[in-house]
Each structure stands twice: as C-alpha cells, then as structure tokens.
Write a protein that holds these residues in place. Structure first.
Motif, PDB file in Angstrom:
ATOM      1  N   GLY A 229       0.795  -1.224   0.000  1.00 26.34           N
ATOM      2  CA  GLY A 229       0.000   0.000   0.000  1.00 26.34           C
ATOM      3  C   GLY A 229       0.820   1.263   0.000  1.00 26.34           C
ATOM      4  O   GLY A 229       1.921   1.310  -0.532  1.00 26.34           O
ATOM      5  N   GLU A 230       0.282   2.260   0.642  1.00 19.71           N
ATOM      6  CA  GLU A 230       0.873   3.586   0.558  1.00 19.71           C
ATOM      7  C   GLU A 230       1.309   4.112   1.915  1.00 19.71           C
ATOM      8  O   GLU A 230       1.102   3.477   2.938  1.00 19.71           O
ATOM      9  CB  GLU A 230      -0.154   4.541  -0.056  1.00 19.71           C
ATOM     10  N   VAL A 231       1.911   5.276   1.863  1.00 18.47           N
ATOM     11  CA  VAL A 231       2.410   5.915   3.070  1.00 18.47           C
ATOM     12  C   VAL A 231       1.811   7.308   3.160  1.00 18.47           C
ATOM     13  O   VAL A 231       1.791   8.047   2.174  1.00 18.47           O
ATOM     14  CB  VAL A 231       3.950   6.015   3.023  1.00 18.47           C
ATOM     15  N   LEU A 232       1.311   7.628   4.328  1.00 21.93           N
ATOM     16  CA  LEU A 232       0.775   8.972   4.557  1.00 21.93           C
ATOM     17  C   LEU A 232       1.891   9.830   5.131  1.00 21.93           C
ATOM     18  O   LEU A 232       2.542   9.445   6.097  1.00 21.93           O
ATOM     19  CB  LEU A 232      -0.387   8.899   5.552  1.00 21.93           C
ATOM     20  N   GLU A 233       2.105  10.955   4.493  1.00 23.52           N
ATOM     21  CA  GLU A 233       3.141  11.859   4.989  1.00 23.52           C
ATOM     22  C   GLU A 233       2.517  13.224   5.210  1.00 23.52           C
ATOM     23  O   GLU A 233       1.830  13.740   4.324  1.00 23.52           O
ATOM     24  CB  GLU A 233       4.271  11.953   3.980  1.00 23.52           C
ATOM     25  N   LEU A 234       2.748  13.769   6.372  1.00 26.76           N
ATOM     26  CA  LEU A 234       2.195  15.098   6.621  1.00 26.76           C
ATOM     27  C   LEU A 234       3.198  15.954   7.369  1.00 26.76           C
ATOM     28  O   LEU A 234       4.131  15.458   8.003  1.00 26.76           O
ATOM     29  CB  LEU A 234       0.873  15.006   7.392  1.00 26.76           C
ATOM     30  N   ARG A 235       2.989  17.245   7.239  1.00 28.13           N
ATOM     31  CA  ARG A 235       3.856  18.198   7.934  1.00 28.13           C
ATOM     32  C   ARG A 235       2.986  19.222   8.631  1.00 28.13           C
ATOM     33  O   ARG A 235       2.084  19.787   8.010  1.00 28.13           O
ATOM     34  CB  ARG A 235       4.779  18.886   6.931  1.00 28.13           C
ATOM     35  N   VAL A 236       3.280  19.430   9.915  1.00 27.96           N
ATOM     36  CA  VAL A 236       2.515  20.438  10.646  1.00 27.96           C
ATOM     37  C   VAL A 236       3.120  21.820  10.389  1.00 27.96           C
ATOM     38  O   VAL A 236       4.320  21.949  10.162  1.00 27.96           O
ATOM     39  CB  VAL A 236       2.489  20.151  12.169  1.00 27.96           C
ATOM     40  N   ALA A 237       2.256  22.827  10.388  1.00 27.93           N
ATOM     41  CA  ALA A 237       2.721  24.191  10.108  1.00 27.93           C
ATOM     42  C   ALA A 237       3.602  24.692  11.254  1.00 27.93           C
ATOM     43  O   ALA A 237       4.599  25.359  11.037  1.00 27.93           O
ATOM     44  CB  ALA A 237       1.524  25.115   9.907  1.00 27.93           C
ATOM     45  N   ASP A 238       3.220  24.313  12.471  1.00 28.87           N
ATOM     46  CA  ASP A 238       3.969  24.768  13.641  1.00 28.87           C
ATOM     47  C   ASP A 238       4.637  23.544  14.272  1.00 28.87           C
ATOM     48  O   ASP A 238       3.950  22.669  14.797  1.00 28.87           O
ATOM     49  CB  ASP A 238       2.984  25.422  14.628  1.00 28.87           C
ATOM     50  N   ARG A 239       5.977  23.526  14.230  1.00 26.79           N
ATOM     51  CA  ARG A 239       6.699  22.347  14.708  1.00 26.79           C
ATOM     52  C   ARG A 239       6.418  22.020  16.165  1.00 26.79           C
ATOM     53  O   ARG A 239       6.540  20.886  16.597  1.00 26.79           O
ATOM     54  CB  ARG A 239       8.207  22.522  14.500  1.00 26.79           C
ATOM     55  N   ALA A 240       6.015  23.023  16.925  1.00 28.78           N
ATOM     56  CA  ALA A 240       5.705  22.791  18.343  1.00 28.78           C
ATOM     57  C   ALA A 240       4.507  21.851  18.495  1.00 28.78           C
ATOM     58  O   ALA A 240       4.298  21.264  19.551  1.00 28.78           O
ATOM     59  CB  ALA A 240       5.441  24.119  19.038  1.00 28.78           C
ATOM     60  N   GLU A 241       3.732  21.695  17.420  1.00 27.28           N
ATOM     61  CA  GLU A 241       2.522  20.863  17.502  1.00 27.28           C
ATOM     62  C   GLU A 241       2.729  19.442  16.990  1.00 27.28           C
ATOM     63  O   GLU A 241       1.776  18.673  16.896  1.00 27.28           O
ATOM     64  CB  GLU A 241       1.399  21.530  16.695  1.00 27.28           C
ATOM     65  N   VAL A 242       3.979  19.116  16.663  1.00 26.14           N
ATOM     66  CA  VAL A 242       4.210  17.835  15.993  1.00 26.14           C
ATOM     67  C   VAL A 242       3.823  16.647  16.894  1.00 26.14           C
ATOM     68  O   VAL A 242       3.232  15.667  16.420  1.00 26.14           O
ATOM     69  CB  VAL A 242       5.655  17.723  15.439  1.00 26.14           C
ATOM     70  N   ALA A 243       4.099  16.735  18.161  1.00 26.91           N
ATOM     71  CA  ALA A 243       3.791  15.611  19.059  1.00 26.91           C
ATOM     72  C   ALA A 243       2.274  15.429  19.183  1.00 26.91           C
ATOM     73  O   ALA A 243       1.772  14.300  19.156  1.00 26.91           O
ATOM     74  CB  ALA A 243       4.412  15.842  20.433  1.00 26.91           C
ATOM     75  N   ARG A 244       1.565  16.536  19.300  1.00 27.44           N
ATOM     76  CA  ARG A 244       0.105  16.467  19.410  1.00 27.44           C
ATOM     77  C   ARG A 244      -0.491  15.871  18.125  1.00 27.44           C
ATOM     78  O   ARG A 244      -1.380  15.024  18.169  1.00 27.44           O
ATOM     79  CB  ARG A 244      -0.444  17.888  19.642  1.00 27.44           C
ATOM     80  N   ALA A 245       0.037  16.318  16.990  1.00 31.29           N
ATOM     81  CA  ALA A 245      -0.449  15.803  15.709  1.00 31.29           C
ATOM     82  C   ALA A 245      -0.165  14.301  15.605  1.00 31.29           C
ATOM     83  O   ALA A 245      -1.030  13.522  15.190  1.00 31.29           O
ATOM     84  CB  ALA A 245       0.220  16.549  14.557  1.00 31.29           C
ATOM     85  N   ALA A 246       1.028  13.893  16.007  1.00 30.21           N
ATOM     86  CA  ALA A 246       1.386  12.475  15.939  1.00 30.21           C
ATOM     87  C   ALA A 246       0.444  11.655  16.802  1.00 30.21           C
ATOM     88  O   ALA A 246      -0.031  10.593  16.400  1.00 30.21           O
ATOM     89  CB  ALA A 246       2.837  12.272  16.358  1.00 30.21           C
ATOM     90  N   GLY A 247       0.140  12.179  17.979  1.00 24.70           N
ATOM     91  CA  GLY A 247      -0.779  11.496  18.883  1.00 24.70           C
ATOM     92  C   GLY A 247      -2.145  11.275  18.255  1.00 24.70           C
ATOM     93  O   GLY A 247      -2.780  10.242  18.452  1.00 24.70           O
ATOM     94  N   ALA A 248      -2.568  12.235  17.453  1.00 19.03           N
ATOM     95  CA  ALA A 248      -3.893  12.148  16.842  1.00 19.03           C
ATOM     96  C   ALA A 248      -3.967  11.106  15.730  1.00 19.03           C
ATOM     97  O   ALA A 248      -5.004  10.484  15.522  1.00 19.03           O
ATOM     98  CB  ALA A 248      -4.302  13.522  16.301  1.00 19.03           C
ATOM     99  N   VAL A 249      -2.850  10.897  15.000  1.00 21.07           N
ATOM    100  CA  VAL A 249      -2.920  10.024  13.817  1.00 21.07           C
ATOM    101  C   VAL A 249      -2.239   8.674  14.006  1.00 21.07           C
ATOM    102  O   VAL A 249      -2.377   7.776  13.167  1.00 21.07           O
ATOM    103  CB  VAL A 249      -2.308  10.715  12.565  1.00 21.07           C
ATOM    104  N   ILE A 250      -1.528   8.510  15.111  1.00 25.94           N
ATOM    105  CA  ILE A 250      -0.609   7.369  15.225  1.00 25.94           C
ATOM    106  C   ILE A 250      -1.319   6.024  15.136  1.00 25.94           C
ATOM    107  O   ILE A 250      -0.780   5.057  14.616  1.00 25.94           O
ATOM    108  CB  ILE A 250       0.245   7.504  16.505  1.00 25.94           C
ATOM    109  N   GLY A 251      -2.561   5.957  15.615  1.00 28.79           N
ATOM    110  CA  GLY A 251      -3.257   4.672  15.601  1.00 28.79           C
ATOM    111  C   GLY A 251      -3.888   4.320  14.260  1.00 28.79           C
ATOM    112  O   GLY A 251      -4.456   3.238  14.100  1.00 28.79           O
ATOM    113  N   LEU A 252      -3.771   5.209  13.284  1.00 30.45           N
ATOM    114  CA  LEU A 252      -4.505   4.999  12.029  1.00 30.45           C
ATOM    115  C   LEU A 252      -3.890   3.925  11.135  1.00 30.45           C
ATOM    116  O   LEU A 252      -4.591   3.290  10.357  1.00 30.45           O
ATOM    117  CB  LEU A 252      -4.589   6.329  11.254  1.00 30.45           C
TER     118      LEU A 252
END
Ligand SMILES: Nc1ncnc2c1ncn2[C@@H]1O[C@H](COP(=O)(O)OP(=O)(O)O)[C@@H](O)[C@H]1O
Ligand SMILES: [Mg+2]
Length: 341
Positions: A229-252
């Motif tokens: 399959g494929e790989v989802l790649e994303l970048r957060v606009a504010d690097r300070a939010e990267v951990a929060r963003a990872a937490g939101a998508v990690i189980g997907l």
C-alpha cells in the motif's frame, strides 16, 4: 556455497551484556553488492570487523573468498580490502606516501607500489593533491584516499563500512560514482550503511540488520513491496505541535509512525486504505485544531520499510556528531524535493 564470496552463518558476538551479533546470517555472491542496512548500534561494524579478521566471533561460522575467518585468517586478509567511516589515513603523509605504504604492507616491490598508488590517485581524482599531506585534505578527499588504499592490494572482496557517513551530499555523490565503477570492474562488495538511499542506489541486494540480526533481505523493490500500500506523509505548520499531531494520527496505520521533530514531518505507513485514512487524519487533526503545511499519500521508500519492519526509524537513533544531525535535515530536504517532483 558456490558463487558466494561471503558466507555468514549464525554469527554471534557479545560485548559484556550486549549481543552485538545475535545469530547473523548473510551471503554475498560473486560480483554483486550487498548493502547491510541498519541504524547505529545494529552490529554492522562488528560484522565487518569479524569478516576482516580484526575481531574473533563467539560462535557461528564465516568465510570470505573461501577462507574461514578464524582458521584461515592470514590468507583471508590478502584477499580483501577494507575502508570505512573512520579513515585509516596517516595525516602526516602525503596522499602518494599513504598509498605507497599500503602497497609495501602487501609486500609489493617499491616500483609496483608506486605505480599502483599513482593509478589509484588518478582514478579517484586525487592526482593533483598527491604531494600534499593528508591533513590538508577535505573530508571527501580523505574518504577517497581511504577507499583508494583499500584497493591497492587489488582485493577480490571489498568491505566498506559506512563509506559516506558524515560527508556532504556532493562528496557522497562523488563516492557513489566511484563505488559504482569499482563494482562494474567485478569487485564483490559488502557495504554497510545507515542511508536507505545509499543502499537503494548501490546494492543489488539489501540485508536489513537490527539488534545483531538480519530481519529482512531482498532487492530494494522486494523490500518496498513488503510495506504494502501507501504511506501517509504530513507536515505540521507549527513544529511545536508535531507531538500532538502524531498522537492524533498514530493509531490509524497498522504499524508505527515516524516523527521528525526538526522538520515537523510525520510518516505513517497506511496499508491499503490510503484515501480513507487520509480523510480520517484530516478530520482528527482538524478536531485538534492542528494546522497542516502539507499532507499526501505516496509510494513506500526504504525508510518506510525499515519503519514497518522494526517499529523505529533508522535515522531517529541517537547519532554521533553534528554531521549526522545535519544528515537528517538533508533527508527532509530530499524528501521535499521528491515530493515537489
Ligand atoms: N568493542 C566494543 N565494546 C563494547 N561494546 C561494543 C564494542 N563494539 C561494539 N559494541 C556494541 O555492540 C553493538 C553493535 O555495535 P556496532 O557493530 O558498532 O554497530 P553499528 O556499526 O551498526 O553501529 C552496539 O551496542 C555497540 O555499543
Ligand atoms: Mg559502525
């Protein structure tokens, strides 16, 4: 095994409580390049040192060019060349003197040692620097000289231990070019690397090593197809939010996620339902009020293979020195370039 120049069976090596090699199997067939790919501490250098007879294994068996690493160590040494991350160059000697000295170590007559030294310097673009002491050489020149030194004895089998680690991208490309030429001449090569791109470009087959064991083996394409399959790649606009963003998508996804704190990139192999997971990721991040700079689905790279197989990323390991940290920045830039194509 017929046609094999390196055969390793169930090799182990322990340093105190650490199993540097925990039952390693490996094969290099004549005239081919095998990339031993793994993060820092995986056991790459230990493998190479055992194969070059610089270190004795605790158990298991290994032969190089038909010679056993323990019983036939001396004969083995004359069949191999070794170069690596920590160049064995004498800073106080000139380029020419360094290579002549190696020739003398191989018991070549003086004139022959000099002739081969000049050949190698010419071939590696060091002819004009041959009379300068190595201390005046750049990092890339030193690696080339070191690689050149490994060839003076005209080895059947060459071991390169992280030959481009810490080099700038231009020097790396130059060295890749040289390595490709060597291989065209029929040299069999075992190359260790932390760089997936390096393995992808240079190796016929890749053995992925982690924790002193080969955890996957195949061509780059075979390994990539394992991710599926494929790989989802994303970048957060504010690097300070990267951990929060990872937490939101990690189980997907079915496996882990790779988080690059420096760039704000999050990478997540998603299997077959790419579009569905992309949509769900956007919903979740929106609910978290995380602003994205970029999000996309792409085909897997070897980075993703490593992540899928091991649950951790190669270059997320603690690395030695600033050059290494700069590398992960470079990788992100490379990714961006790939994405922009
Ligand atoms: N001489 C040594 N003494 C103690 N531990 C060692 C020694 N050499 C390697 N190790 C340990 O063995 C493991 C594998 O190391 P190494 O083969 O150097 O890995 P790599 O080259 O893949 O980074 C690491 O945990 C490392 O710390
Ligand atoms: Mg090493």
């Amino acid at each position: 095994m017929e046609g094999s120049v390196v055969v390793v069976e169930q090799l182990t090596k322990r340093f105190g409580h650490v199993w540097a090699l925990a039952g390693l199997d490996l094969e290099v067939r004549q005239g081919t390049v095998v990339g031993l790919l793994g993060p820092n501490g995986a056991g790459k250098t230990t493998t190479v040192r055992i194969l070059a007879t610089l270190l004795a294994p605790d158990s298991g068996r290994a032969t190089v060019a038909g010679f056993d690493v323990v019983r036939d160590a001396e004969a083995l040494r004359s069949a191999i060349g070794l170069a690596g991350q920590f160049a064995a160059v004498d800073e106080n000697l000139t380029g020419l003197e360094n290579l002549e000295m190696v020739g003398r170590l191989y018991h070549l007559p003086k004139a022959e040692a000099r002739r081969r030294a000049r050949d190698v310097l010419e071939r590696f673009g060091l002819a004009s620097a041959s009379g300068r002491t190595a201390r005046t050489y750049s990092g890339g020149m030193r690696r080339r000289l070191d690689l050149g030194a490994s060839l003076v004895g005209r080895p059947q089998v060459l071991f390169l231990d992280e030959p481009t680690t810490g080099l700038d991208p231009r020097s790396r490309l130059g060295l890749w070019e040289i390595i490709r030429e060597l291989v065209q001449d029929g040299t069999s090569l075992l190359l260790t690397t932390q760089y997936l791109e390096e393995a992808d470009r240079l190796a016929d087959r890749i053995a992925v090593i982690d924790g002193g064991k080969v955890i996957a083996e195949g061509t780059a394409d075979e390994l990539k197809s394992r991710v599926g399959g494929e790989v989802l790649e994303l970048r957060v606009a504010d690097r300070a939010e990267v951990a929060r963003a990872a937490g939101a998508v990690i189980g997907l996804g079915p496996g882990g996620a790779q988080v690059d704190n420096a760039s704000g990139d999050i990478t997540l192999p998603v299997g077959s339902d790419g579009p569905g997971i992309l949509a769900e990721a956007v919903r979740r991040l929106d609910a978290e009020a995380v602003i994205l700079a970029d999000i996309q689905l792409r085909r897997p790279t070897l980075d993703d293979v490593f992540l899928t197989l091991t649950g951790h990323a190669t270059e997320a390991e603690p690395m030695d020195g600033d050059a290494e940290r700069a590398t992960s920045g470079r990788r992100s830039r490379r990714r961006r370039r790939e994405r922009d194509r």
